[in-house]
Design an enzyme around this catalytic site. Structure first.
Site, PDB file in Angstrom:
ATOM      1  N   LYS A 190      12.083  -4.581  -7.892  1.00  0.00           N
ATOM      2  CA  LYS A 190      11.850  -4.481  -6.460  1.00  0.00           C
ATOM      3  C   LYS A 190      12.813  -5.408  -5.728  1.00  0.00           C
ATOM      4  CE  LYS A 190       7.916  -3.851  -3.377  1.00  0.00           C
ATOM      5  NZ  LYS A 190       6.459  -3.965  -3.193  1.00  0.00           N
ATOM      6  N   GLU A 241      -9.648   0.467  -2.178  1.00  0.00           N
ATOM      7  CA  GLU A 241     -10.542   0.024  -1.097  1.00  0.00           C
ATOM      8  C   GLU A 241     -12.008   0.308  -1.409  1.00  0.00           C
ATOM      9  OE1 GLU A 241      -6.456   0.611   0.397  1.00  0.00           O
ATOM     10  OE2 GLU A 241      -7.838   1.940  -0.685  1.00  0.00           O
ATOM     11  N   ARG A 287     -10.620   4.798   4.033  1.00  0.00           N
ATOM     12  CA  ARG A 287     -10.678   5.408   2.698  1.00  0.00           C
ATOM     13  C   ARG A 287     -11.981   5.070   1.979  1.00  0.00           C
ATOM     14  NH1 ARG A 287      -5.188   5.984   0.341  1.00  0.00           N
ATOM     15  NH2 ARG A 287      -5.778   4.771  -1.477  1.00  0.00           N
TER      16      ARG A 287
END
Length: 605
Positions: A267, A351, A379
């Site tokens: 990354k 979540e 969500r």
């Protein structure tokens, strides 16, 4: 520059691999240039440049389908697919989106902004391909961070069971937004760091040896989870080696079975500051490319106030436990993680898990603070109702990025939380206008014995406006009384009403102003008494109008013959742009409050 001649993916196929490598550098330079000016997702995009080039080099996504998970890593894809010249407008009002969106380009297969959806989407496209008797490849690009979300496994399970051709490219960089957590992260680390794999990769580097490597893989590597799901597993593959990537994708292109290609990337690759601090540059504000210093001052944001106050409260109250879903830095729960690591958990991009585990902690006498962005909390609606509300458990929800959110566009607008939380029994729903109220609401929530939601935007928090006001659940604050009109606000939009109040005063109007603080329960007695003085009310909120705070007030006050106008987001989802520009565009501004107020006052009936 090579990039000047890349107007579509077809132009890639005329380049040699060494030219593709130069192209990757040029794409990286453009991404850094634009993101440093506009802000955006830097680290994730820098990590997939070679991978994106290789996918477009081998596949034809004019016909094939490329499905992004989250799609915050789609910048190179946008540049390659005819949006190079428009890339300077990234994340700006009326500019190109920071995420995939088929309304923007036919190369964007599906809209994406939330994690863990790509494999379920792939399932639908695979079934549609079969029913329509069509022939094209379906490729999904999913990060290892998204594998912490349950929907990914639902899609994986069904795709493996179906057994039809699909290519899952697993981009493994050990990160979601912050460093990945949990068993899946450890599992993938075992694969890519296996001593047997490393030795074998060094010894068997030739094309012939690669075939041997695949044959011996099951004997030497850890058990491959994906093959248990019914997939052929390929990898790990170096995600920055274009030769290896192109060769791998060409090999698997003719396989008529479900395939997982495990690609290992870094990354932030190619920009030293981002490589060293990938989380810092994940969703970056504008910055100076040479130094990496961010242009804006983030010390006074609501998130910052929340994070530091949580630590202060936790020092005094050992019941406090913090939970987030892959967002410790964004929500500033990283502060309590550093100070009290035993009282913090990052559940990953999950979540539902965050909310349900918080419910269990509350049942056991703890005071869990669940910090999640508004767009992501939706969500977990079932868990809010089933796991928290039914037992009325005292979970505190810190709802960050509530209301209109700058730059990220429709997939990230946090405009629904007031509406969906207000209909859930037992919930308190509050919105501080400034840092003082946020601190006070957190202390109040700590002592509450029912679910308590506090929503606040990604914005600077003013401090100290109401230091004499004592917070109490369901109690509003009168700032001014008026006989011509009453303005009632919720959250930081209060300061737009305050500017409007100055105009009304200077023009001889008697206008009242109420800071509601609570959307649920709201202060019926105080609001009714003030509203009856003028029988004309404007409500102002940074959320969806339908089912919002203003509509609840309107239903209540209409019983008393009081006329109410609601200023809020109408029945649509805002586009991307700066928060202040969008608030103004949609009328959540002092100018529109004045316009509506004058019209109401001067209307005789």
């Amino acid at each position: 520059m090579l990039l000047d001649n890349i107007n579509s993916p077809k132009d890639l196929k005329n380049l040699r691999v060494d030219e593709l490598q130069e192209l990757a550098k040029e794409i990286r330079d453009l991404i850094i240039k634009v993101v440093s000016k506009n802000g955006g997702h830097l680290s994730s995009n820098l990590g997939v440049v070679e991978l994106t080039i290789a996918l477009h080099y081998v596949f034809d996504f004019n016909k094939d389908r490329l499905i992004f998970d989250v799609s915050h890593q789609a910048y190179a894809h946008k540049i390659i697919t005819g949006r190079r010249d428009a890339f300077e407008t990234l994340r700006t009002l009326d500019g190109i989106s920071g995420y995939a969106n088929p309304l923007e380009s036919p190369y964007d297969t599906f809209i994406a902004g939330h994690a863990s959806t790509s494999l379920a989407l792939a399932l639908g496209f695979v079934i549609a391909r079969r029913l329509k008797k069509e022939d094209y490849d379906i490729v999904t690009l999913i990060g290892d961070g998204a594998l912490t979300g349950g929907e990914a496994y639902e899609g994986l399970n069904n795709l493996g069971h179906l057994g039809e051709k699909v290519v899952i490219v697993l981009n493994d960089n050990g990160m979601s937004i912050s460093r990945n957590v949990g068993a899946i992260s450890r599992y993938l680390t075992r694969i890519r760091t296996s001593k047997s794999y490393i030795i074998m990769k060094r010894l068997l580097g030739s094309n012939f040896a690669r075939k041997i490597k695949l044959a011996l893989k099951e004997l030497l590597l850890p058990n491959i989870m994906f093959e248990e799901f019914g997939f052929t597993y390929i990898g790990p593959v170096d995600g920055h080696d274009l030769n290896e990537l192109i060769e791998t994708f060409n090999r698997i292109k003719n396989l008529n079975v479900p395939v997982v290609v495990h690609v290992v990337t870094k990354k932030g690759y190619g920009y030293k500051l981002s490589e060293e601090s990938p989380d810092k540059f994940h969703s970056a504000e504008p910055f100076e490319p040479e130094s990496g210093r961010f242009v804006s001052d983030t010390q006074r944001t609501f998130s910052e106030v929340f994070g530091r106050t949580l630590v202060e409260l936790a020092e005094k109250d050992k019941r406090i436990f913090a939970i987030t879903a892959a967002m410790p830095d964004g929500t500033k729960t990283n502060y309590i993680k550093e100070k009290f690591p035993e009282r913090f958990v990052d559940v990953g991009i999950a979540e539902q898990c965050a909310v349900t585990s918080a419910a269990a902690l509350a049942k056991e006498g703890f005071k869990p603070f669940v910090a999640i962005y508004s767009t992501f909390l939706q969500r977990a609606l079932d868990q809010l109702i089933h796991d928290v509300s039914l037992l009325s458990l005292p979970v505190v929800f810190a709802i960050d990025r509530a209301g209109i959110v700058s730059d990220d566009g429709p997939t990230h607008q946090g405009i629904f939380d007031i509406a969906y939380l207000s209909f859930i029994p037992h919930f308190v729903v509050a919105a501080p206008k400034d840092a003082f109220e946020l601190r006070g609401l957190m202390s109040l929530a700590l002592e509450s014995d029912i679910p308590f939601a506090i929503r606040y935007p990604k914005d600077f928090a003013q401090d100290g406006f109401s230091k004499r006001f004592v917070l109490s659940i369901g109690k509003a604050e009168i700032v001014e009384s008026g006989s011509d009109l009453t303005i009632i606000t919720l959250g930081p939009v209060f300061f737009e009403a305050l500017k409007a109040l100055d105009y009304f005063k200077s023009n001889g109007y008697s206008v009242g102003l109420i800071n509601a603080i609570f959307a649920k329960p709201f202060d019926e007695e105080l609001i009714l008494n003030e509203a009856l003085k003028s029988k004309k009310v404007i409500t102002v909120e940074d959320g969806i109008k339908r089912g919002g705070f203003g509509e609840s007030l309107k239903a209540f006050l209409s019983n008393y013959g009081i006329r109410v106008e609601n200023i809020a987001i109408d029945n649509f989802i805002p586009e991307q742009g700066k928060r202040e520009d969008l608030l103004k565009k949609y009328g959540i501004s002092s100018e529109n409050i004045i316009k509506v107020g004058v019209r109401m006052i001067e209307k005789k009936t």
